[in-house]
Structure formats: C-alpha cells, structure tokens
Design a protein around this motif. Structure first.
Motif, PDB file in Angstrom:
ATOM      1  N   ARG A 129      -3.463 -50.398  33.899  1.00  0.00           N
ATOM      2  CA  ARG A 129      -4.140 -51.034  33.543  1.00  0.00           C
ATOM      3  C   ARG A 129      -3.731 -52.721  33.817  1.00  0.00           C
ATOM      4  N   TYR A 158      -6.114 -36.036  34.919  1.00  0.00           N
ATOM      5  CA  TYR A 158      -7.225 -36.888  35.187  1.00  0.00           C
ATOM      6  C   TYR A 158      -8.025 -36.486  36.702  1.00  0.00           C
ATOM      7  N   ARG A 175      -0.910 -45.512  32.225  1.00  0.00           N
ATOM      8  CA  ARG A 175      -2.068 -46.143  32.013  1.00  0.00           C
ATOM      9  C   ARG A 175      -1.664 -47.731  32.027  1.00  0.00           C
ATOM     10  N   LYS A 176      -0.480 -48.114  31.152  1.00  0.00           N
ATOM     11  CA  LYS A 176      -0.065 -48.874  30.942  1.00  0.00           C
ATOM     12  C   LYS A 176      -0.167 -50.513  32.101  1.00  0.00           C
ATOM     13  N   ILE A 210      -0.757 -38.010  36.063  1.00  0.00           N
ATOM     14  CA  ILE A 210      -2.170 -39.441  35.973  1.00  0.00           C
ATOM     15  C   ILE A 210      -3.047 -37.881  36.632  1.00  0.00           C
TER      16      ILE A 210
END
Length: 160
Positions: A150, A118, A146-147, A114
């Motif tokens: 989220r 990013y 990401r999951k 990540i």
C-alpha cells in the motif's frame, strides 16, 4: 498416482507450480527446475488422491518444500534478471506491471504468502499448514505485506 491422468494434471497445474517457485526464487530458471522436480515427483508417486483439490494441495506443498530444500543447498543460483523475465510477461495495464515489481521487492516470507493467498486462493490456515508456521504468523505476514505494498504503490500511483 492412481485415478488421475498425469498429463492432464501436469498441464493444468504446471503454471501454478511455476508461479509459487518463481515467487520464492524470483527467477525463471530455478522456477523451471522446481516445476520439473515437482511434476516428476507426481509422475513417480503411487499416492492415492481423494480428489483433484487434494492433488493440487499436494503439488503446491511439495513445491514449497522443494523451494526450501533448494534454497539451502549449494546449488542455488540466479540466472535471469527479474527485469528480463518481466519483459516476457504481458501486462494489460501499467499498474499490473508496477504491482508485479512491488510484490517481487517484498521479502520472500511476505511474497510467498501474498501469492498463495491472492493468486492460489488458499486460506491462511491452509497456507500455515503448507509453510509449517502458525496461522497467526501467516495473517501477520499478509498484513505487513499489504501495508508495504500500500505504501509503495500509493506513492507510485498518486504521482501519475
């Protein structure tokens, strides 16, 4: 290191090195140690770099390698709680603070991809080369991270 001024490069990339190491260890003491080690390697290096981007890539790859090396040694320690470090950071919004803690709660293998993707703007292919894993593995780790983020952040942010 020929053709580049060490002081300028150290000043420019010190925070990037620290951020990668911090994402790896989740504490500033070890991240500081890694930053010093990597910059010392740069200072002692007699490599010829093609460009400043080549220097940056080399620095971050050395950082990842140093993190791996230290994490398996008996030296590894944790000296500052994450909350204490977070208090030193300045967040513009509550969401930024929550995102920081959510990312720090991720397993290391997700946290580092990540950050590199990013915050350091590396492609999955570049990250795979840095970490020594397949590109598909990096993409899978990003998708899973990401999951998780989220799910965690949707719950937190929807409560407000």
């Amino acid at each position: 290191m020929q053709g580049f001024d060490f002081e300028i490069l150290a000043e420019k990339y010190r925070d990037n090195i620290f951020a990668v190491a911090f994402n790896y260890f989740k504490n500033s003491a070890d991240a500081d140690d890694i930053t010093q080690e990597v910059l010392l390697k740069l200072f002692k290096s007699d490599r010829e770099f093609e460009s400043e981007e080549h220097v940056r890539n080399w620095l971050l790859r050395v950082t990842v390698n140093q993190c791996k090396k230290i994490s398996v040694s008996s030296y590894f320690r944790k000296s500052m709680p994450l909350e204490d470090y977070a208090e030193m950071l300045n967040y513009e919004t509550k969401e930024e603070s929550e995102l920081f803690f959510a990312v720090m709660e991720l397993p290391k293998k997700y946290r580092i991809v990540i950050h590199l993707f990013y915050y350091e703007d590396y492609s999955t292919k570049e990250i795979s080369a840095m970490l020594g894993v397949k590109d598909a593995t990096v993409r899978t780790r990003l998708a899973r991270a990401r999951k998780i983020l989220r799910e965690r952040l949707t719950d937190v942010w929807s409560e407000e």
